[in-house]
Design a protein around this motif. Structure first.
Motif, PDB file in Angstrom:
ATOM      1  N   LEU A 150      45.940 -81.291 -31.789  1.00 21.40           N
ATOM      2  CA  LEU A 150      45.960 -82.641 -32.613  1.00 21.40           C
ATOM      3  C   LEU A 150      44.642 -82.328 -33.605  1.00 21.40           C
ATOM      4  N   VAL A 151      44.891 -82.890 -34.682  1.00 20.59           N
ATOM      5  CA  VAL A 151      43.539 -82.621 -35.459  1.00 20.59           C
ATOM      6  C   VAL A 151      43.810 -83.937 -36.549  1.00 20.59           C
ATOM      7  N   GLN A 152      42.819 -84.493 -37.085  1.00 24.40           N
ATOM      8  CA  GLN A 152      42.793 -85.235 -38.309  1.00 24.40           C
ATOM      9  C   GLN A 152      42.967 -84.651 -39.595  1.00 24.40           C
ATOM     10  N   ALA A 153      43.694 -85.593 -40.335  1.00 22.06           N
ATOM     11  CA  ALA A 153      43.990 -85.029 -41.975  1.00 22.06           C
ATOM     12  C   ALA A 153      42.620 -84.512 -42.330  1.00 22.06           C
TER      13      ALA A 153
ATOM     14  N   ARG B 153      43.588 -72.779 -36.468  1.00 20.97           N
ATOM     15  CA  ARG B 153      43.864 -71.336 -36.795  1.00 20.97           C
ATOM     16  C   ARG B 153      44.829 -71.116 -35.453  1.00 20.97           C
ATOM     17  N   LEU B 154      46.135 -70.800 -35.802  1.00 28.40           N
ATOM     18  CA  LEU B 154      47.088 -70.331 -35.062  1.00 28.40           C
ATOM     19  C   LEU B 154      46.872 -68.702 -35.000  1.00 28.40           C
ATOM     20  N   SER B 155      47.228 -68.352 -33.613  1.00 27.69           N
ATOM     21  CA  SER B 155      47.385 -67.150 -33.286  1.00 27.69           C
ATOM     22  C   SER B 155      48.797 -66.686 -32.467  1.00 27.69           C
TER      23      SER B 155
ATOM     24  N   LEU C 187      44.526 -79.766 -43.521  1.00 29.34           N
ATOM     25  CA  LEU C 187      45.570 -80.140 -43.108  1.00 29.34           C
ATOM     26  C   LEU C 187      46.197 -81.713 -43.385  1.00 29.34           C
ATOM     27  N   LYS C 188      47.366 -82.046 -43.697  1.00 26.00           N
ATOM     28  CA  LYS C 188      47.999 -83.222 -44.016  1.00 26.00           C
ATOM     29  C   LYS C 188      48.833 -83.691 -43.178  1.00 26.00           C
ATOM     30  N   PRO C 189      49.297 -85.115 -42.831  1.00 31.25           N
ATOM     31  CA  PRO C 189      50.036 -85.388 -41.730  1.00 31.25           C
ATOM     32  C   PRO C 189      51.579 -84.763 -41.984  1.00 31.25           C
ATOM     33  N   GLU C 190      51.717 -84.198 -43.108  1.00 31.36           N
ATOM     34  CA  GLU C 190      53.108 -83.750 -43.411  1.00 31.36           C
ATOM     35  C   GLU C 190      53.194 -82.357 -42.836  1.00 31.36           C
TER      36      GLU C 190
ATOM     37  N   VAL D  44      51.701 -78.675 -33.691  1.00 30.03           N
ATOM     38  CA  VAL D  44      50.577 -78.990 -34.503  1.00 30.03           C
ATOM     39  C   VAL D  44      50.628 -80.334 -34.825  1.00 30.03           C
ATOM     40  N   THR D  45      49.858 -81.293 -34.786  1.00 32.49           N
ATOM     41  CA  THR D  45      50.014 -82.698 -35.153  1.00 32.49           C
ATOM     42  C   THR D  45      48.796 -82.883 -35.805  1.00 32.49           C
ATOM     43  N   VAL D  46      49.090 -83.491 -36.908  1.00 33.08           N
ATOM     44  CA  VAL D  46      47.814 -84.003 -37.957  1.00 33.08           C
ATOM     45  C   VAL D  46      48.090 -85.717 -38.095  1.00 33.08           C
ATOM     46  N   SER D  47      46.953 -86.239 -37.714  1.00 36.56           N
ATOM     47  CA  SER D  47      46.817 -87.616 -37.743  1.00 36.56           C
ATOM     48  C   SER D  47      46.251 -88.085 -38.872  1.00 36.56           C
TER      49      SER D  47
END
Length: 123
Positions: A10-13, A18-20, A85-88, A119-122
Motif C-alpha cells: 500500500l502506497v500513497q499517490a 519496486r517490484l521484484s 504512482l496513481k490510484p489507477e 499494489v494498492t495506491v491510495s
C-alpha cells in the motif's frame, strides 16, 4: 518453473514501489520478460517488457515515463520500478516469461506466469 513476485503493498499517490520477480534457475535465459497487471473488474493488461539481454524495453502508454523495467540475469531477477504512482495503478501485478527473446506485449506470447503481487495506491 517458478516466478515469484514480491514488493507490492500500500502506497500513497505520488509514491514509489519496486517490484521484484525471482525466477527459477535458468528460466530467464533466452527469454524476454514482462510485467502485466489486472485491476478489479478489468482484464489483465500489458505494463512493460524487456529483451532477454536487457538492451531494449517497451511500456504501455499509461505507465511510460513513470515505470522502469530492468533485469539482472545473474540474480535471476526482473524488476519493475514504479514512480509517481496513481490510484489507477492499483492492481495485481504479474511477472511473465516469454517464449521469445524480443519485446512482447501480448499475453499469448508468454509461457510462464507468477501468482502476482498486490499494489494498492491510495488517493
Amino acid at each position: 518453473v517458478q516466478l515469484v513476485e514480491s514488493g507490492g503493498g500500500l502506497v500513497q499517490a505520488g509514491g514509489s514501489l519496486r517490484l521484484s520477480c525471482l525466477a527459477s534457475e535458468g528460466i530467464l535465459s533466452g527469454r524476454a520478460m514482462g510485467w502485466f497487471r489486472q485491476a478489479p473488474g478489468k482484464d489483465r493488461e500489458f505494463v512493460a517488457t524487456v529483451t532477454w539481454k536487457g538492451g531494449s524495453t517497451s511500456y504501455a502508454d499509461s505507465v511510460k515515463g513513470r515505470f522502469t523495467i530492468s533485469r539482472d540475469n545473474a540474480k535471476n531477477t526482473v524488476y519493475l520500478q514504479m514512480n509517481s504512482l496513481k490510484p489507477e495503478d492499483t492492481a495485481v501485478y504479474y511477472c511473465a516469461a516469454s517464449m521469445f527473446t524480443t519485446l512482447r506485449d501480448r499475453q499469448s506470447e508468454y509461457e510462464y506466469w507468477g501468482l502476482g503481487t498486490q499494489v494498492t495506491v491510495s488517493s
